[in-house]
Design a protein around this motif. Structure first.
Motif, PDB file in Angstrom:
ATOM      1  N   MET A  44       0.843  -1.203   0.000  1.00  0.00           N
ATOM      2  CA  MET A  44       0.000   0.000   0.000  1.00  0.00           C
ATOM      3  C   MET A  44       0.871   1.243   0.000  1.00  0.00           C
ATOM      4  SD  MET A  44      -3.277  -0.533  -0.024  1.00  0.00           S
ATOM      5  CE  MET A  44      -3.968   0.970   0.686  1.00  0.00           C
ATOM      6  N   PRO A  45       0.439   2.289  -0.724  1.00  0.00           N
ATOM      7  CA  PRO A  45      -0.683   2.323  -1.658  1.00  0.00           C
ATOM      8  C   PRO A  45      -0.248   2.096  -3.102  1.00  0.00           C
ATOM      9  CG  PRO A  45       0.068   4.540  -1.249  1.00  0.00           C
ATOM     10  CD  PRO A  45       0.993   3.638  -0.464  1.00  0.00           C
ATOM     11  N   GLY A  46       1.084   1.929  -3.323  1.00  0.00           N
ATOM     12  CA  GLY A  46       1.606   1.936  -4.679  1.00  0.00           C
ATOM     13  C   GLY A  46       1.000   0.904  -5.607  1.00  0.00           C
ATOM     14  N   ALA A  47       0.861  -0.342  -5.124  1.00  0.00           N
ATOM     15  CA  ALA A  47       0.353  -1.404  -6.004  1.00  0.00           C
ATOM     16  C   ALA A  47      -1.060  -1.107  -6.479  1.00  0.00           C
ATOM     17  CB  ALA A  47       0.394  -2.742  -5.261  1.00  0.00           C
ATOM     18  N   LEU A  48      -1.893  -0.599  -5.584  1.00  0.00           N
ATOM     19  CA  LEU A  48      -3.265  -0.260  -5.987  1.00  0.00           C
ATOM     20  C   LEU A  48      -3.285   0.930  -6.929  1.00  0.00           C
ATOM     21  CD1 LEU A  48      -5.588  -0.705  -2.862  1.00  0.00           C
ATOM     22  CD2 LEU A  48      -5.478  -2.071  -4.937  1.00  0.00           C
ATOM     23  N   LEU A  49      -2.345   1.855  -6.770  1.00  0.00           N
ATOM     24  CA  LEU A  49      -2.301   3.003  -7.668  1.00  0.00           C
ATOM     25  C   LEU A  49      -1.955   2.583  -9.093  1.00  0.00           C
ATOM     26  CD1 LEU A  49      -0.578   5.634  -5.370  1.00  0.00           C
ATOM     27  CD2 LEU A  49      -2.903   5.754  -6.298  1.00  0.00           C
ATOM     28  N   VAL A  50      -1.182   1.508  -9.251  1.00  0.00           N
ATOM     29  CA  VAL A  50      -0.882   1.000 -10.592  1.00  0.00           C
ATOM     30  C   VAL A  50      -2.170   0.563 -11.282  1.00  0.00           C
ATOM     31  CG1 VAL A  50       0.300  -0.811 -11.900  1.00  0.00           C
ATOM     32  CG2 VAL A  50       1.455   0.311  -9.987  1.00  0.00           C
ATOM     33  N   THR A  51      -3.021  -0.155 -10.549  1.00  0.00           N
ATOM     34  CA  THR A  51      -4.289  -0.589 -11.136  1.00  0.00           C
ATOM     35  C   THR A  51      -5.247   0.590 -11.274  1.00  0.00           C
ATOM     36  OG1 THR A  51      -5.164  -1.196  -8.955  1.00  0.00           O
ATOM     37  CG2 THR A  51      -4.048  -2.916 -10.187  1.00  0.00           C
ATOM     38  N   SER A  52      -5.173   1.547 -10.342  1.00  0.00           N
ATOM     39  CA  SER A  52      -6.039   2.729 -10.416  1.00  0.00           C
ATOM     40  C   SER A  52      -5.703   3.578 -11.640  1.00  0.00           C
ATOM     41  CB  SER A  52      -5.882   3.580  -9.151  1.00  0.00           C
ATOM     42  OG  SER A  52      -6.334   2.877  -8.016  1.00  0.00           O
ATOM     43  N   PHE A  53      -4.488   3.464 -12.119  1.00  0.00           N
ATOM     44  CA  PHE A  53      -4.091   4.152 -13.350  1.00  0.00           C
ATOM     45  C   PHE A  53      -4.579   3.395 -14.582  1.00  0.00           C
ATOM     46  CE2 PHE A  53      -1.044   4.256 -16.857  1.00  0.00           C
ATOM     47  CZ  PHE A  53      -1.002   5.614 -17.155  1.00  0.00           C
ATOM     48  N   SER A  54      -4.556   2.067 -14.522  1.00  0.00           N
ATOM     49  CA  SER A  54      -4.796   1.249 -15.708  1.00  0.00           C
ATOM     50  C   SER A  54      -6.274   1.103 -16.060  1.00  0.00           C
ATOM     51  CB  SER A  54      -4.182  -0.148 -15.508  1.00  0.00           C
ATOM     52  OG  SER A  54      -2.815  -0.041 -15.178  1.00  0.00           O
ATOM     53  N   LEU A  55      -7.126   0.838 -15.077  1.00  0.00           N
ATOM     54  CA  LEU A  55      -8.545   0.623 -15.369  1.00  0.00           C
ATOM     55  C   LEU A  55      -9.191   1.844 -16.025  1.00  0.00           C
ATOM     56  CD1 LEU A  55     -11.031  -1.129 -15.333  1.00  0.00           C
ATOM     57  CD2 LEU A  55     -11.443  -0.447 -12.961  1.00  0.00           C
ATOM     58  N   PRO A  56      -8.933   3.081 -15.556  1.00  0.00           N
ATOM     59  CA  PRO A  56      -9.537   4.236 -16.225  1.00  0.00           C
ATOM     60  C   PRO A  56      -9.154   4.347 -17.703  1.00  0.00           C
ATOM     61  CG  PRO A  56      -8.718   4.871 -14.081  1.00  0.00           C
ATOM     62  CD  PRO A  56      -8.226   3.479 -14.328  1.00  0.00           C
ATOM     63  N   VAL A  57      -7.931   3.941 -18.058  1.00  0.00           N
ATOM     64  CA  VAL A  57      -7.527   3.980 -19.464  1.00  0.00           C
ATOM     65  C   VAL A  57      -8.448   3.088 -20.295  1.00  0.00           C
ATOM     66  CG1 VAL A  57      -5.701   3.406 -21.113  1.00  0.00           C
ATOM     67  CG2 VAL A  57      -5.122   4.517 -18.951  1.00  0.00           C
ATOM     68  N   VAL A  58      -8.699   1.875 -19.780  1.00  0.00           N
ATOM     69  CA  VAL A  58      -9.592   0.938 -20.468  1.00  0.00           C
ATOM     70  C   VAL A  58     -11.000   1.519 -20.547  1.00  0.00           C
ATOM     71  CG1 VAL A  58     -10.595  -1.384 -20.392  1.00  0.00           C
ATOM     72  CG2 VAL A  58      -8.217  -1.032 -19.710  1.00  0.00           C
ATOM     73  N   GLN A  59     -11.478   2.097 -19.444  1.00  0.00           N
ATOM     74  CA  GLN A  59     -12.821   2.658 -19.421  1.00  0.00           C
ATOM     75  C   GLN A  59     -12.963   3.801 -20.420  1.00  0.00           C
ATOM     76  OE1 GLN A  59     -12.750   3.161 -14.980  1.00  0.00           O
ATOM     77  NE2 GLN A  59     -14.841   2.399 -15.135  1.00  0.00           N
ATOM     78  N   LEU A  60     -11.993   4.679 -20.482  1.00  0.00           N
ATOM     79  CA  LEU A  60     -12.085   5.842 -21.370  1.00  0.00           C
ATOM     80  C   LEU A  60     -11.986   5.443 -22.831  1.00  0.00           C
ATOM     81  CD1 LEU A  60      -9.938   8.390 -19.336  1.00  0.00           C
ATOM     82  CD2 LEU A  60     -12.403   8.492 -19.735  1.00  0.00           C
ATOM     83  N   VAL A  61     -11.258   4.365 -23.124  1.00  0.00           N
ATOM     84  CA  VAL A  61     -11.137   3.902 -24.506  1.00  0.00           C
ATOM     85  C   VAL A  61     -12.434   3.274 -24.991  1.00  0.00           C
ATOM     86  CG1 VAL A  61     -10.022   2.184 -25.993  1.00  0.00           C
ATOM     87  CG2 VAL A  61      -8.641   3.604 -24.468  1.00  0.00           C
ATOM     88  N   HIS A  62     -13.107   2.531 -24.103  1.00  0.00           N
ATOM     89  CA  HIS A  62     -14.287   1.758 -24.521  1.00  0.00           C
ATOM     90  C   HIS A  62     -15.622   2.416 -24.197  1.00  0.00           C
ATOM     91  CE1 HIS A  62     -11.145  -1.412 -24.502  1.00  0.00           C
ATOM     92  NE2 HIS A  62     -11.853  -1.907 -25.487  1.00  0.00           N
ATOM     93  N   ALA A  63     -15.623   3.466 -23.392  1.00  0.00           N
ATOM     94  CA  ALA A  63     -16.889   4.081 -22.986  1.00  0.00           C
ATOM     95  C   ALA A  63     -17.027   5.460 -23.631  1.00  0.00           C
ATOM     96  CB  ALA A  63     -16.939   4.212 -21.461  1.00  0.00           C
ATOM     97  N   PRO A  64     -18.268   5.990 -23.675  1.00  0.00           N
ATOM     98  CA  PRO A  64     -18.470   7.334 -24.230  1.00  0.00           C
ATOM     99  C   PRO A  64     -17.675   8.377 -23.436  1.00  0.00           C
ATOM    100  CG  PRO A  64     -20.570   6.186 -23.951  1.00  0.00           C
ATOM    101  CD  PRO A  64     -19.524   5.356 -23.260  1.00  0.00           C
ATOM    102  N   ALA A  65     -17.061   9.323 -24.149  1.00  0.00           N
ATOM    103  CA  ALA A  65     -16.258  10.370 -23.497  1.00  0.00           C
ATOM    104  C   ALA A  65     -17.171  11.494 -23.015  1.00  0.00           C
ATOM    105  CB  ALA A  65     -15.207  10.891 -24.463  1.00  0.00           C
ATOM    106  N   ASP A  66     -18.098  11.133 -22.136  1.00  0.00           N
ATOM    107  CA  ASP A  66     -19.088  12.094 -21.629  1.00  0.00           C
ATOM    108  C   ASP A  66     -18.551  12.685 -20.324  1.00  0.00           C
ATOM    109  OD1 ASP A  66     -21.349  13.545 -21.127  1.00  0.00           O
ATOM    110  OD2 ASP A  66     -22.592  11.828 -20.555  1.00  0.00           O
ATOM    111  N   ILE A  67     -17.574  13.562 -20.442  1.00  0.00           N
ATOM    112  CA  ILE A  67     -16.832  14.068 -19.276  1.00  0.00           C
ATOM    113  C   ILE A  67     -17.318  15.459 -18.886  1.00  0.00           C
ATOM    114  CG2 ILE A  67     -14.551  14.761 -18.440  1.00  0.00           C
ATOM    115  CD1 ILE A  67     -13.360  12.609 -20.273  1.00  0.00           C
ATOM    116  N   ALA A  68     -17.512  15.675 -17.586  1.00  0.00           N
ATOM    117  CA  ALA A  68     -17.819  17.010 -17.061  1.00  0.00           C
ATOM    118  C   ALA A  68     -16.485  17.732 -16.877  1.00  0.00           C
ATOM    119  CB  ALA A  68     -18.587  16.898 -15.748  1.00  0.00           C
TER     120      ALA A  68
END
Length: 240
Positions: A44-68
């Motif tokens: 903690m917390p580094g290992a979780l931050l690696v995954t916290s960086f990676s999942l959003p990349v996947v989400q933003l690539v595959h989901a609508p870019a409906d960003i506020a």
């Protein structure tokens, strides 16, 4: 040295967390952090931050870019401002104290969701949410609930996309701060990379169900689970 007998089973917690976050917009660290802090606190917390960086990349690539965009920019500014405080927490607090912090943040997030605090999108609220995430997201990898509360009245696609962008930027800030302070280790990096396939599987599993899930029941199950997990972490730390 990395204990793979602990790291690999913890991947199941990342699978569950990624499934939840892919469904409701946040929750990966909220679900996984109690297990990591109990069974592998040195990650903690580094290992979780690696995954916290990676999942959003996947989400933003595959989901609508409906960003506020405006709330996102203000929240990231607040997070950047207080990230050094989170780094100081990691450097100065003991493992036991960080365990209590993780458990308390989980319970606080559950309480805020249950009480349905009435928070609207505003520059001030976005800045406060970002600042709080700068501390908690860096020290415990839990920063999503604060901005999620600010965005709670937005449409689901906007909530998910804005939070994904916030997690991406926030994780970069947190990892950079920890690296500068010498608080990000090779073992944390290896564990985080090892968990990426589990995270990807959790995201993929949620895909076919994302629009058909009973969100009310899923939310209730997550809240109960996080309550038990958060309370257990606090009690274990205090009694240990």
């Amino acid at each position: 040295m990395t204990d793979w007998g602990v790291v690999l089973p913890l991947g199941l917690a990342l699978f569950a967390g990624a499934f939840v976050q892919s469904s409701v917009g946040f929750g990966m660290a909220l679900v996984a952090a109690p297990f990591v802090v109990v069974f592998a606190p040195d990650l903690m917390p580094g290992a979780l931050l690696v995954t916290s960086f990676s999942l959003p990349v996947v989400q933003l690539v595959h989901a609508p870019a409906d960003i506020a965009w405006r709330p996102l920019g203000i929240a990231l500014g607040g997070r950047a401002l207080l990230t050094p405080v989170g780094v100081a927490v990691v450097a100065l607090m003991s493992v036991q104290a960080i365990s209590v912090l993780v458990g308390a943040l989980v319970l606080l997030s559950v309480a805020a969701s249950v009480w349905a605090i009435e928070v609207r999108v505003s520059d001030r609220n976005a800045a406060v949410a970002g600042g709080l995430a700068g501390i908690s997201g860096t020290a415990a990898s839990i920063g999503g609930p604060f901005l999620a509360l600010v965005l709670q009245h937005e449409r689901p696609t906007r909530v998910r996309a804005t939070l994904a962008a916030f997690f991406l930027g926030g994780s970069v800030l947190a990892v950079a701060g920890l690296l500068v302070a010498g608080q990000f280790t090779g073992a944390q990096l290896r564990a985080g990379l090892t968990w990426l396939p589990f995270m990807a599987l959790g995201y993929a599993a949620a895909g076919p169900l994302r629009e058909r899930l009973d969100r009310g029941r899923l939310r209730l199950a997550v809240l109960w689970f996080c309550t038990v997990a958060g309370a257990s972490v606090v009690l274990r730390a205090l009694l240990g």
